[in-house]
Design a protein around this motif. Structure first.
Motif, short mmCIF file in Angstrom:
data_model
loop_
_atom_site.label_atom_id
_atom_site.label_comp_id
_atom_site.label_asym_id
_atom_site.label_seq_id
_atom_site.Cartn_x
_atom_site.Cartn_y
_atom_site.Cartn_z
N ILE A 152 7.47 -0.48 13.38
CA ILE A 152 7.36 0.86 13.99
C ILE A 152 6.18 1.59 13.36
CG2 ILE A 152 9.80 1.14 14.59
CD1 ILE A 152 10.08 2.89 12.07
N THR A 153 5.60 2.50 14.13
CA THR A 153 4.50 3.31 13.61
C THR A 153 5.03 4.69 13.30
OG1 THR A 153 3.10 2.09 15.10
CG2 THR A 153 2.14 4.04 14.09
N VAL A 154 4.75 5.16 12.10
CA VAL A 154 5.23 6.50 11.71
C VAL A 154 4.11 7.29 11.04
CG1 VAL A 154 7.62 5.77 11.31
CG2 VAL A 154 5.99 5.67 9.43
N VAL A 164 0.83 -1.21 0.00
CA VAL A 164 0.00 0.00 0.00
C VAL A 164 0.87 1.26 0.00
CG1 VAL A 164 -1.59 1.37 1.40
CG2 VAL A 164 -1.99 -1.06 1.10
N ILE A 165 1.95 1.22 0.80
CA ILE A 165 2.76 2.44 0.92
C ILE A 165 3.41 2.76 -0.42
CG2 ILE A 165 4.74 3.51 2.07
CD1 ILE A 165 4.02 1.94 4.55
N SER A 166 4.03 1.75 -1.06
CA SER A 166 4.70 2.07 -2.31
C SER A 166 3.69 2.49 -3.38
CB SER A 166 5.58 0.91 -2.79
OG SER A 166 4.84 -0.25 -2.84
N ALA A 167 2.48 1.93 -3.31
CA ALA A 167 1.44 2.34 -4.28
C ALA A 167 1.08 3.81 -4.06
CB ALA A 167 0.20 1.47 -4.13
N GLU A 170 7.91 10.82 10.82
CA GLU A 170 7.95 11.14 12.25
C GLU A 170 7.51 9.90 13.01
OE1 GLU A 170 6.07 14.15 15.52
OE2 GLU A 170 5.65 14.54 13.42
N ALA A 171 8.38 9.43 13.90
CA ALA A 171 8.05 8.21 14.64
C ALA A 171 6.94 8.50 15.63
CB ALA A 171 9.28 7.71 15.39
N TYR A 207 1.27 14.02 -0.19
CA TYR A 207 0.39 13.05 0.45
C TYR A 207 0.90 12.77 1.86
CZ TYR A 207 -1.33 8.37 1.44
OH TYR A 207 -1.89 7.28 2.04
N THR A 208 -0.01 12.76 2.83
CA THR A 208 0.40 12.46 4.21
C THR A 208 -0.37 11.25 4.71
OG1 THR A 208 0.84 14.77 4.71
CG2 THR A 208 0.48 13.35 6.60
N GLN A 209 0.32 10.32 5.33
CA GLN A 209 -0.39 9.21 5.97
C GLN A 209 0.00 9.15 7.43
OE1 GLN A 209 0.16 5.20 4.45
NE2 GLN A 209 -1.27 4.40 5.98
#
Ligand SMILES: Nc1ncnc2c1ncn2[C@@H]1O[C@H](COP(=O)(O)OP(=O)(O)OP(=O)(O)O)[C@@H](O)[C@H]1O
Ligand SMILES: [Mg+2]
Length: 362
Positions: free
Chosen positions: A89-91, A59-62, A108-109, A74-76
């Motif tokens: 890890i969650t970022v 999903v991220i690379s898409a 940002e972690a 784009y921000t996730q």
């Protein structure tokens, strides 16, 4: 030093992790913070894709490819990255296309620092919950008077002392429910609109809490240049007291060694609250070295009836937040074990902006 040298140095020393990808999502460059966060070295991944950005589901690379294709940033939030070490890890990350062949990623972690902030969406959600609870509280309150009155009438008619025991329970419980509903509704009067010294508010709260605890050390870090707030002093004392009392409770209930509560004030210039930018904002920070906010409360901390304590009613923070809203301000919170910081932010330029304080709920 050349400009390029300076920018390079700046990027290398940023604590934000920054990665530059090319049009096929291969790494062009990354700064040391990105190496530390993602657990990889720049030399090893240059000119190749980073595995953790592929993820299990791609999903991220898409999304990155889409940002490049549409040339749109784009921000996730709260994306989960599985690192080469197997650790996840969650970022939060933002992808900004610099050109068709360059995509800038900033990470940002989120794992260690829990931030409950001044984001607009969160404020809107809190407002909605407040409107719902107020509506419900009104509906509960209306029939209560009738129930209480009827029970009193019954009691007068009954000779049997055993039975009037029950009517007294009805009256007592109706009163308890009315008190709860009154606390949920908040103050039923217009707010005063006078100059309030933030330090007088904090000193009052410190005095009240000193009487309740003997273990906690209070540290004062006041900004003497802070101008007065225009607002309602007793309401602001209530707002600060609710937050500071929670901190004292967290320190005492968890047996912290050298429990400390810091009361801090600062004047913040050019500060954005919600969607509005203010020339000057008063920040009152209440910082404790307790265990931190439980993770399970993260999303709902400021909602009414949310509590992490067995005997808590969960109203303290929602009342404080609503008092701050009435002063066009808000409360935000950062929490890590050993450092929990609530910041009460009140704009000091509302008179210039022609805002009115909101008060009362009737
Ligand atoms: N400084 C803090 N450190 C750790 N946990 C906190 C802190 N402040 C708040 N909390 C958590 O947030 C919860 C909600 O706080 P809130 O003041 O809204 O309700 P309460 O303290 O449980 O009840 P009430 O204030 O109505 O008596 C608390 O129960 C506690 O679990
Ligand atoms: Mg409380």
């Amino acid at each position: 030093m050349t400009d390029i040298g300076m920018y390079q140095r700046l990027l290398e020393h940023l604590t934000t992790a920054v990665v530059l990808l090319d049009g096929s999502l291969h790494v062009i460059w990354m700064n040391p913070s990105a190496e530390a966060l993602l657990g990889i070295s720049r030399a090893r991944v240059e000119q190749s894709r980073i595995d953790c950005l592929e993820g299990d589901d791609g999903v991220i690379s898409a999304m990155l490819a889409k940002a490049l294709e549409e040339q749109h940033p784009y921000t996730q939030r709260e994306a989960c990255l599985v690192l080469a070490s197997g650790e996840s890890i969650t970022v939060d990350y933002t992808a900004t296309p610099l050109s068709e062949q360059e995509l800038l990623l900033e990470f940002e972690a989120r794992d260690r620092l829990m931030r409950i902030s001044r984001e607009e969406a969160l404020i809107a959600r809190q407002e909605m919950v407040k409107v719902l609870t107020r509506g419900l509280a009104h509906e509960v309150k209306n029939p209560l008077g009738g129930i209480r009155g009827a029970a009193q009438l019954l009691e007068r008619e009954m000779d049997d002392e055993n039975l009037s025991e029950f009517t007294r329970i009805i009256v007592g419980e109706a009163d308890r429910l009315r008190d709860l509903v009154d606390r949920m509704l908040g103050p039923n009067k217009l707010l005063a609109h006078t100059p309030v010294n933030a330090h007088a508010v904090l000193e009052r709260v410190r005095m009240l809490l000193t009487a309740e605890t003997s273990n906690v050390t209070f540290i004062r870090d006041y900004d003497p240049s802070l101008p007065d707030i225009i607002g309602d002093e007793s309401q602001l004392i209530q707002a600060v007291l609710n937050v500071a009392r929670n901190a004292v409770q967290a320190l005492e209930e968890n047996d912290i060694s050298s429990p400390t509560l810091t009361l801090k004030t600062r004047a913040r210039r050019q500060f954005t609250l919600g969607a509005e930018r203010h020339r000057l904002v008063c920040e009152i920070a209440i910082i404790d070295n307790g265990p931190g906010i439980p993770e399970s409360l993260r999303e709902s901390l400021f909602y009414p009836m949310i509590s992490g304590r067995a005997e808590g009613s969960g109203l303290g923070l929602s009342i404080s937040q609503s008092i701050l809203h009435q002063h066009q301000g808000l409360i935000e919170c950062d929490s890590l074990p050993g450092h929990t910081e609530f910041r009460l932010l009140v704009p000091l330029d509302i008179a210039d902006k022609g805002h009115q304080l909101n008060g009362g709920h009737a």
